[in-house]
Design an enzyme around this catalytic site. Structure first.
Site, PDB file in Angstrom:
ATOM      1  CE  LYS A  13      -2.967   0.897   3.510  1.00 33.26           C
ATOM      2  NZ  LYS A  13      -3.062   2.302   3.982  1.00 33.26           N
ATOM      3  CB  SER A  14       3.836   2.278   1.970  1.00 33.08           C
ATOM      4  OG  SER A  14       3.264   2.191   3.251  1.00 33.08           O
ATOM      5  CB  SER A 141       5.719  10.682  10.830  1.00 29.73           C
ATOM      6  OG  SER A 141       4.699  10.688   9.846  1.00 29.73           O
ATOM      7  CG  ASP A 292       0.624   0.139   9.307  1.00 24.56           C
ATOM      8  OD1 ASP A 292       0.075   0.984  10.049  1.00 24.56           O
ATOM      9  OD2 ASP A 292       1.052   0.420   8.171  1.00 24.56           O
ATOM     10  CE  LYS A 319      -0.823   4.329  12.650  1.00 20.33           C
ATOM     11  NZ  LYS A 319      -0.063   4.672  11.425  1.00 20.33           N
ATOM     12  NE  ARG A 323      -5.289   0.474  13.119  1.00 22.29           N
ATOM     13  CZ  ARG A 323      -4.528   0.599  12.052  1.00 22.29           C
ATOM     14  NH1 ARG A 323      -3.211   0.674  12.189  1.00 22.29           N
ATOM     15  NH2 ARG A 323      -5.061   0.648  10.854  1.00 22.29           N
TER      16      ARG A 323
END
Length: 413
Positions: A13-14, A141, A292, A319, A323
């Site tokens: 996905k990234s 980040s 993740d 998130k 979470r």
């Protein structure tokens, strides 16, 4: 439950987000540069990025399974209206970088940003002449770092970003793969703009499988009673493999086979067998490499002998859901012992089969993590919803059923 079979998980996905955005910036020949992206994730978040880029003038073909996605880039144009990022925070943050802006540090570069909803979207941004930036981030980040690198790229100015820990580096690897000048010094990354008129040439890229998606099937295999599972073509970027490092400390062994490289990224097949797990401590410095995967690691910790502690995971509160609190609450609902203390998460292992209803809050990673927990013998886990998995792994439930040997499936509804 016994496991068997071979699976190819969806594209990373990234990398998919970043590849689409950089493809939209390519130039070369009449009509812009034509890029070809194979293995792109077809989840909803990546479709949001494609939609936003189309609104800014890029020509992006339909994002769907089994096809090569083509992108014709060029100079991005001002959209006729708002940009709908859907549920994708990655799309929103990286798009701000493309538009020469990113909250506090980008203001320092010269972009003008107006907040309409406080600390959330929507934002109104006006690009402009940017100035060089040397920024020290208080957090590790990858999205902040990538947005600033994109701002430097689109604004043609040098950018240096320093982090307390090294975050995932897909943006840096892709920029270097495409021939741009980048310098990495421990946790500092510096971008130097090119003098060439066309800084990014048209490119072809094969996106490897997402290790964050693979993690759920790895966990199911580790919790199984027997068998083995092969996951093909998985990205094993060192800034993303903290999950495998922690698993090894807990007693599992995941073999990496057929190592290769694609687009500057390390790729391997993963061979997984069941294991007896023990608790461990996951240090704050490790979190950027597995943030993740905390939900699925917490699920595994609930089946391990002893206690597992995750340090400094307060970021999980912001998130797709809260979470941190939901992991602990759902584990308790299923009969486990878990607690969030400040920014730390404590999970104690239990042999009792998990039974009960899980509140996913529409969070794809919670849905998949607790579905995996429901595969243990005697487990009966009910999910509040299943549709959220379309964000990152549309075929997850089909693959989870497929790897379970016939007659050994547990109840996950």
């Amino acid at each position: 439950m016994k496991v068997a079979g071979t699976v190819r998980v969806p594209g990373d996905k990234s990398i998919s987000h970043r590849a689409l955005m950089l493809a939209a910036l390519t130039r070369g020949g009449e009509g812009g540069g034509r890029c070809e992206l194979t293995g792109l994730l077809t989840g909803e978040d990546v479709k949001s990025t494609a939609r936003v880029l189309r609104r800014m003038g890029a020509v992006v073909s339909t994002v769907r399974d089994g096809v090569v996605v083509t992108v014709r880039g060029g100079r991005l144009s001002r959209p006729g209206g708002s940009l709908d990022c859907g549920n994708s925070g990655t799309t929103a943050r990286l798009t701000l970088g493309l538009l020469a802006g990113q909250r506090f540090p980008a203001r320092a570069m010269g972009a003008h940003i107006e907040e309409e909803g406080g600390d959330t979207l929507p934002l109104r941004i006006r690009g402009g002449r940017l100035t060089p930036l040397d920024y020290t981030s208080p957090v590790a980040s990858a999205q902040v770092k990538s947005a600033l690198l994109f701002a430097g790229l689109t604004g043609g100015v040098p950018v240096t970003v320093r982090e307390p820990y090294r975050s995932r580096d897909h943006t840096e690897r892709l920029l270097v793969h495409l021939g741009l000048q980048l310098r990495v010094d421990d946790t500092a990354v510096s971008f130097v703009p090119s003098d060439r008129r066309s800084a990014i040439p048209p490119f072809r890229l094969v996106v490897p499988g997402d290790i964050s998606s693979a993690a759920f099937l790895v966990a199911a295999a580790v919790l199984a009673d027997g068998g083995e599972l092969l996951l093909e073509n998985v990205g094993v970027n060192p800034t993303r493999t903290g999950f495998l490092v922690v698993l090894e400390r807990m007693g599992a062994r995941v073999a990496r086979l057929n190592l290769s490289e694609s687009g500057g990224e390390a790729v391997a097949d993963l061979l997984v067998r069941p294991a007896r797990l023990v608790g461990t401590e996951v240090a704050a410095a490790e979190i950027p490499t597995l943030v993740d995967e905390v939900p699925v690691l917490a699920v595994l910790a609930s089946r391990a002998r002893g206690e597992t502690v995750f340090r400094d995971v307060g970021e999980l509160r912001v998130k797709e859901s809260n979470r941190l609190e939901l992991i602990a609450a759902n584990l308790r609902t299923l009969g486990g012992a878990a607690e969030a203390r400040g920014n730390d998460l404590y999970v104690a292992g239990t042999p009792a089969p998990p039974r009960g209803r899980v509140d996913t809050a529409g969070d794809h990673r919670l849905a998949m993590a607790f579905a995996v927990l429901g595969t243990v013998p005697g487990g009966a886990v009910r999910l509040s919803e299943r549709a959220s998995v379309a964000i990152s792994y549309p075929g997850f439930f089909s693959d989870l059923r497929r790897i379970q040997a016939t007659g050994n499936r547990q109840r996950v509804t």
